[in-house]
Design an enzyme around this catalytic site. Structure first.
Site, PDB file in Angstrom:
ATOM      1  N   ILE A  95     -18.784  17.139  -6.287  1.00  0.00           N
ATOM      2  CA  ILE A  95     -17.655  17.933  -6.800  1.00  0.00           C
ATOM      3  C   ILE A  95     -16.521  18.051  -5.769  1.00  0.00           C
ATOM      4  O   ILE A  95     -15.376  18.318  -6.127  1.00  0.00           O
ATOM      5  CB  ILE A  95     -18.153  19.330  -7.238  1.00  0.00           C
ATOM      6  N   HIS A 100     -31.212  15.786  -1.617  1.00  0.00           N
ATOM      7  CA  HIS A 100     -30.189  14.862  -2.104  1.00  0.00           C
ATOM      8  C   HIS A 100     -29.738  13.934  -0.999  1.00  0.00           C
ATOM      9  O   HIS A 100     -29.723  14.294   0.168  1.00  0.00           O
ATOM     10  CB  HIS A 100     -28.987  15.612  -2.687  1.00  0.00           C
TER      11      HIS A 100
HETATM   12  P1  AMP Z   1     -25.231  19.515   1.386  1.00  0.00           P
HETATM   13  O1  AMP Z   1     -24.187  20.319   2.106  1.00  0.00           O
HETATM   14  O2  AMP Z   1     -25.714  18.318   2.153  1.00  0.00           O
HETATM   15  O3  AMP Z   1     -26.357  20.394   0.912  1.00  0.00           O
HETATM   16  O4  AMP Z   1     -24.513  18.902   0.127  1.00  0.00           O
HETATM   17  C1  AMP Z   1     -24.285  19.616  -1.037  1.00  0.00           C
HETATM   18  C2  AMP Z   1     -23.201  18.904  -1.780  1.00  0.00           C
HETATM   19  O5  AMP Z   1     -23.229  19.345  -3.128  1.00  0.00           O
HETATM   20  C3  AMP Z   1     -21.788  19.163  -1.252  1.00  0.00           C
HETATM   21  O6  AMP Z   1     -21.188  17.924  -0.871  1.00  0.00           O
HETATM   22  C4  AMP Z   1     -21.081  19.796  -2.464  1.00  0.00           C
HETATM   23  O7  AMP Z   1     -19.739  19.391  -2.579  1.00  0.00           O
HETATM   24  C5  AMP Z   1     -21.919  19.309  -3.617  1.00  0.00           C
HETATM   25  N1  AMP Z   1     -21.904  20.150  -4.812  1.00  0.00           N
HETATM   26  C6  AMP Z   1     -22.063  21.495  -4.883  1.00  0.00           C
HETATM   27  N2  AMP Z   1     -22.024  21.894  -6.160  1.00  0.00           N
HETATM   28  C7  AMP Z   1     -21.852  20.790  -6.922  1.00  0.00           C
HETATM   29  C8  AMP Z   1     -21.744  20.542  -8.320  1.00  0.00           C
HETATM   30  N3  AMP Z   1     -21.792  21.515  -9.229  1.00  0.00           N
HETATM   31  N4  AMP Z   1     -21.555  19.259  -8.742  1.00  0.00           N
HETATM   32  C9  AMP Z   1     -21.502  18.258  -7.846  1.00  0.00           C
HETATM   33  N5  AMP Z   1     -21.611  18.418  -6.520  1.00  0.00           N
HETATM   34  C10 AMP Z   1     -21.779  19.668  -6.053  1.00  0.00           C
END
Ligand code: AMP
Length: 120
Positions: A34, A104
Site C-alpha cells: 500500500i 511476508h
Molecule cells: P513490514 O514493515 O516489513 O512489517 O512490512 C509491512 C508492509 O505492509 C509495509 O510495507 C506496509 O506498507 C504494508 N502494508 C500495511 N498495510 C497494508 C495493506 N492494507 N495493504 C498492502 N500493504 C500494506
C-alpha cells in the site's frame, strides 16, 4: 509470541480488507504494498499462521517452504525483474522493522537499489 489472527494481512487473506492482488493459490497470496518503496513492491505471504520468518522457518513443512519460495521466484520472473534484478526483504521483530506480524517477503524492483539497507 502467539500469532494474532487480527493482524491486517490475516484480514486480507480472509477477504475482510481489500488488496491489489497479484497472485493467489491455496497456500500463497501476493499483493501490492500500500506504500510502495519502489515502482515494483509486492508482498508475498503464506496463508498459514506464521508471525514472521522465524516461525515460518521453524514450523512450516519443507513442501510449504519450497512452494512459497518457488512462488516468489516465479513472480519475480513474471513481473519481469529476473534480468534487471530485484531485492527480497523480510523483517523479523521490532529491531528488524517488522510492522505487520504475519510473515511476508517484500519483492522490490524496477529501480536501482542502494548498496545498504534503504531502498532509496
Ligand atoms: P513490514 O514493515 O516489513 O512489517 O512490512 C509491512 C508492509 O505492509 C509495509 O510495507 C506496509 O506498507 C504494508 N502494508 C500495511 N498495510 C497494508 C495493506 N492494507 N495493504 C498492502 N500493504 C500494506
Amino acid at each position: 509470541m502467539a500469532y494474532d489472527s487480527n493482524n491486517i494481512f490475516a484480514k486480507i487473506i480472509r477477504g475482510e480488507i481489500p488488496c491489489k492482488k497479484v497472485y493467489e493459490d491455496a497456500e500463497v497470496l501476493a499483493f501490492e504494498d500500500i506504500s510502495p518503496a519502489a515502482p515494483l513492491h509486492v508482498l508475498v505471504i503464506p496463508k498459514g499462521e506464521y508471525r514472521s520468518f522465524d516461525s515460518f522457518a521453524r514450523k512450516a513443512s519443507p513442501e510449504e517452504m519450497v512452494h512459497f519460495f518457488r512462488v516468489v521466484q516465479k513472480l519475480a520472473e513474471e513481473l519481469d525483474v529476473k534480468e534487471s534484478g530485484y531485492r527480497l526483504i523480510t523483517n523479523h521483530g521490532a529491531e528488524g522493522g517488522q510492522t505487520v506480524d504475519h510473515f511476508h517477503i517484500h519483492l522490490l524492483g524496477k529501480k536501482p537499489m542502494s548498496k545498504l539497507l534503504a531502498t532509496e
